[in-house]
Design an enzyme around this catalytic site. Sequence first.
Site, short mmCIF file in Angstrom:
data_model
loop_
_atom_site.label_atom_id
_atom_site.label_comp_id
_atom_site.label_asym_id
_atom_site.label_seq_id
_atom_site.Cartn_x
_atom_site.Cartn_y
_atom_site.Cartn_z
N VAL A 1 43.01 42.17 38.72
CA VAL A 1 43.94 41.48 39.38
C VAL A 1 43.47 39.84 39.71
O VAL A 1 44.38 39.06 40.21
CB VAL A 1 44.66 41.88 40.48
CG1 VAL A 1 45.39 43.23 40.20
CG2 VAL A 1 43.63 42.46 41.55
N LYS B 279 35.71 48.34 36.29
CA LYS B 279 35.95 49.93 36.29
C LYS B 279 35.18 50.64 35.19
O LYS B 279 34.48 51.58 35.28
CB LYS B 279 37.33 50.44 36.35
CG LYS B 279 37.92 49.99 37.85
CD LYS B 279 39.32 50.22 37.65
CE LYS B 279 39.89 50.07 39.11
NZ LYS B 279 41.34 49.99 39.12
N TYR C 7 46.24 48.76 32.47
CA TYR C 7 47.29 49.29 33.28
C TYR C 7 48.17 50.04 32.45
O TYR C 7 48.00 50.31 31.45
CB TYR C 7 47.81 48.01 33.94
CG TYR C 7 46.99 47.07 34.78
CD1 TYR C 7 46.04 48.02 35.61
CD2 TYR C 7 46.79 45.91 34.69
CE1 TYR C 7 44.81 46.72 36.42
CE2 TYR C 7 45.86 45.02 35.31
CZ TYR C 7 45.09 45.39 36.11
OH TYR C 7 44.01 44.74 36.90
N TYR D 85 33.36 50.82 46.47
CA TYR D 85 34.34 50.58 45.45
C TYR D 85 34.89 49.23 45.79
O TYR D 85 35.26 48.23 45.07
CB TYR D 85 35.60 51.49 45.35
CG TYR D 85 36.91 51.01 44.70
CD1 TYR D 85 36.84 51.08 43.55
CD2 TYR D 85 37.90 50.50 45.39
CE1 TYR D 85 37.96 50.73 42.75
CE2 TYR D 85 39.09 50.10 44.81
CZ TYR D 85 39.01 50.21 43.72
OH TYR D 85 40.25 49.74 42.80
N SER E 152 39.47 44.90 38.91
CA SER E 152 39.45 46.08 37.94
C SER E 152 38.45 46.12 36.62
O SER E 152 38.39 47.12 36.11
CB SER E 152 40.78 46.72 37.71
OG SER E 152 41.19 47.12 39.02
O1 DON Z 1 42.00 48.53 44.38
C1 DON Z 1 42.34 47.27 44.43
O2 DON Z 1 43.34 47.19 45.24
C2 DON Z 1 41.90 46.45 43.91
N1 DON Z 1 40.74 45.70 44.33
C3 DON Z 1 41.63 46.73 42.27
C4 DON Z 1 41.94 45.59 41.56
C5 DON Z 1 42.58 45.61 40.16
O3 DON Z 1 42.42 44.75 39.59
C6 DON Z 1 43.56 46.61 39.63
N2 DON Z 1 43.41 47.42 38.92
N3 DON Z 1 43.53 48.37 38.19
#
Ligand code: DON
Length: 346
Positions: free
Chosen positions: A283, A91, A265, A213, A88
């Site tokens: 993450v 983003k 978050y 994405y 993320s």
């Molecule tokens: O969409 C997902 O599950 C992840 N690839 C996104 C990961 C993440 O770091 C969550 N963030 N806001």
Amino acid sequence: MSSSQNGTGESSSHLDALLTRMKSAASPLREVLREIHAKYASLDDGNVASYIPELSKANPAWFGISAVSVQGQAIDVGDYEQQFTIQSASKPFMFGLGLEDHGREHVLSKIGVQPIGEAFNSITLDQVANRPFNPMINAGAIAAADLVEGKDYPERVTRMIDMFSRYCGRTVYVDNSVFTSERMTGHRNRAIGHLMLNFDMVSDQLDETLELYFQQCSLLVTCHDLAVMGATLANGGVNPITGVRAIEAEYVKDLLSVMHTCGMYDYAGEWAYRIGIPAKSGVGGGIVAVIPGQGGIGTFSPKLDVKGNSVRGIKVFEDLAQRYGLHVFEADDKKQSLVSQFSPPK
Ligand code: DON
């Protein structure tokens, strides 16, 4: 003799880089980052993300801290060269590409800029405008990916990769195993996408947008890269090491605003209160933060707290914010110039 060559045949930019490295070897900030790294390396709280199976393979001991100034000086400690997926932390940068492709008015008709106190993957839209609340949660990030232009899917992927490569100052690549793992487990993201399709917030190229994405989340970066990306935003959109513009100057403030209010978050409000600089976490364990006008800081440590933020990363930023008065609303007499900490005292 070309402007980039000196009498010895060595390029002057190479010598400049060498000189910068020599100077930063004796910088006060290097000592501080080493001390902070040693202090928090023993912190073992949190868990490595496992909801995407490939992410659970990360070594929980990995820990890197990098700082890059707007003058292009870099200080790196620990596992700063270890690659991991950006997740993320991608983003804000994709939001920027959407803004460049379509302008503010159109983008804001599809994605809000309002924080929500809910998890990043919540299947929720703003019930009045039927938009995702902000571009830092999955819904808003998928809507932002949908806005990336290109004549076909490969061109959209290339434009995304080119953009991240400009920010990092090197060509970046997708981790194919993580990408495959993301797309095989991405049911929730597909549900969010279809909810938005129902409200015309995304186009009928949704399937490709979801792939895009998943690709953006699976880009491999290092902690050093995150610091360069942060420094690029701190420097008005120009990568301070390569001199290449990564984003139009007028949109930098858009990215910093959403990072400041929604980047961490459902810890975003606490972060803004305690640390007070624009940042985004992922993450994979990375955090990218921006000290406007001064530089970028990247941290990497894969063990996450319950909100999904790197446990050691948060500690590093709390410590740095206190030492240097980094909070944007810090009293002037407590603020120190971070840039001056990159060079040895005169
Ligand atoms: O969409 C997902 O599950 C992840 N690839 C996104 C990961 C993440 O770091 C969550 N963030 N806001």
